[in-house]
Design an enzyme around this catalytic site. Structure first.
Site, short mmCIF file in Angstrom:
data_model
loop_
_atom_site.label_atom_id
_atom_site.label_comp_id
_atom_site.label_asym_id
_atom_site.label_seq_id
_atom_site.Cartn_x
_atom_site.Cartn_y
_atom_site.Cartn_z
N GLU A 77 19.19 -59.38 72.34
CA GLU A 77 17.70 -59.39 72.86
C GLU A 77 17.61 -60.60 73.50
O GLU A 77 16.79 -60.53 74.53
CB GLU A 77 16.95 -59.06 71.63
N HIS A 115 21.34 -59.39 63.12
CA HIS A 115 21.83 -58.03 63.59
C HIS A 115 22.48 -57.43 62.46
O HIS A 115 23.03 -58.08 61.61
CB HIS A 115 22.81 -58.29 64.80
#
Length: 298
Positions: A227, A168
């Site tokens: 996700e 991320h």
């Protein structure tokens, strides 16, 4: 078959205030209308694409349960509604991500709430922002069994490929949203008394991926992001991959509206500065000179 659902949502979002009376066109009222209407748009369009009639919302159901019923035609279980509600709350806001920043820039010009949310949907539609949960699930399915996880993931890493659902831009630890959604997915599968083989496979893939990322990319500290468990939870709820990003929009619209209202309160235009770093010392070349130069080169 029609346009993809995110395209339909982007096109329809700009029309969601056209039937409203004057007293409902203030930014505060429009924000509430958008939060309420966007789930109905997504569900209705999805059913029409399947050759089914749209289903009207049921005032006796909450926001999450209504969306699932408008999609499927069946009142969802308490576990399913709670699972989706957890997801929508988890993704409602996440700082100045691309779509939220787009909404704030638009509303800062003095434009209206519908324009701001429509622009935000356009940003969310991009695969680098809202379109990544599907590939994360595809990877888990492609692996198939826990024993295949390590050779499959090693091959990807050795070819320089990215592992979807890991890493991320902001977090250098396990995404806290993954913690929440992982727990929600586990509880959902448990409460529905469904075979939890997929959940167990996903957790095994996660552990292997984190270990191998530490081996192949030391110091990067690439951890599980939102996700990964988004895909697992939404799949468990019966949503097809094409509905993952539109369902993300259902949760994030509340955050867009909140940010837009905050931006309206500041009353300041967002105007970032930029610095030119291109070529300098260039001179204007007239059309005749350009033609002559091209002829000499030829």
């Amino acid at each position: 078959e029609g346009q993809p659902t995110m395209d339909a949502l982007r096109m329809s979002a700009g029309t969601l205030d056209l039937d409203l009376p004057a007293h409902m066109r203030g930014d505060a009222e429009l924000g509430t209308v958008l939060v309420a209407r966007i789930p109905a748009v997504v569900a209705a369009y999805w059913r029409l694409r399947q050759g089914l009639e749209p289903i009207a919302p049921d005032a006796s159901l909450n926001h999450a349960a209504n969306y699932l019923q408008m999609l499927t035609g069946t009142q969802p279980s308490e576990a399913a509604a709670r699972g989706l509600e957890t997801y929508l709350n988890t993704v409602a806001d996440h700082g100045l991500n691309a779509s939220t920043f787009a909404a704030r820039v638009i509303i800062a010009t003095g434009s209206d709430m519908v324009s701001a949310v429509t622009g935000a949907i356009g940003a969310l539609k991009g695969p680098l922002h809202g379109g990544a949960p599907g590939p994360a699930l595809d990877m888990v399915f492609a692996i198939g069994t826990a024993e295949c996880a390590e050779p499959y993931l090693r091959a990807k890493l050795e070819q320089g490929e990215r592992l979807m659902g890991f890493g991320h831009r902001i977090y250098k630890v396990r995404d806290p949203r993954a913690e929440v959604l992982g727990a929600a997915a586990h509880k959902f599968y448990e409460d529905e008394e469904r075979a939890d083989a997929l959940y167990e496979l996903a957790t095994s893939v996660e552990a292997t991926a984190v270990r191998l990322l530490g081996e192949y990319k030391p110091g990067r500290n690439l951890q599980t992001n939102v996700e990964f468990y988004t895909a697992l939870l939404l799949h468990g709820l019966g949503l097809p991959v094409e509905l993952f990003t539109p369902t993300f929009a259902l949760g994030r619209v509340a955050g867009w509206v909140g940010h837009a209202r905050e931006q309206i309160a500041t009353g300041r235009l967002i105007r970032p500065a930029s610095e030119y770093i291109g070529v300098t010392g260039r001179r204007w070349i007239g059309v005749e000179e350009r033609s002559q130069e091209n002829a000499e080169v030829a």
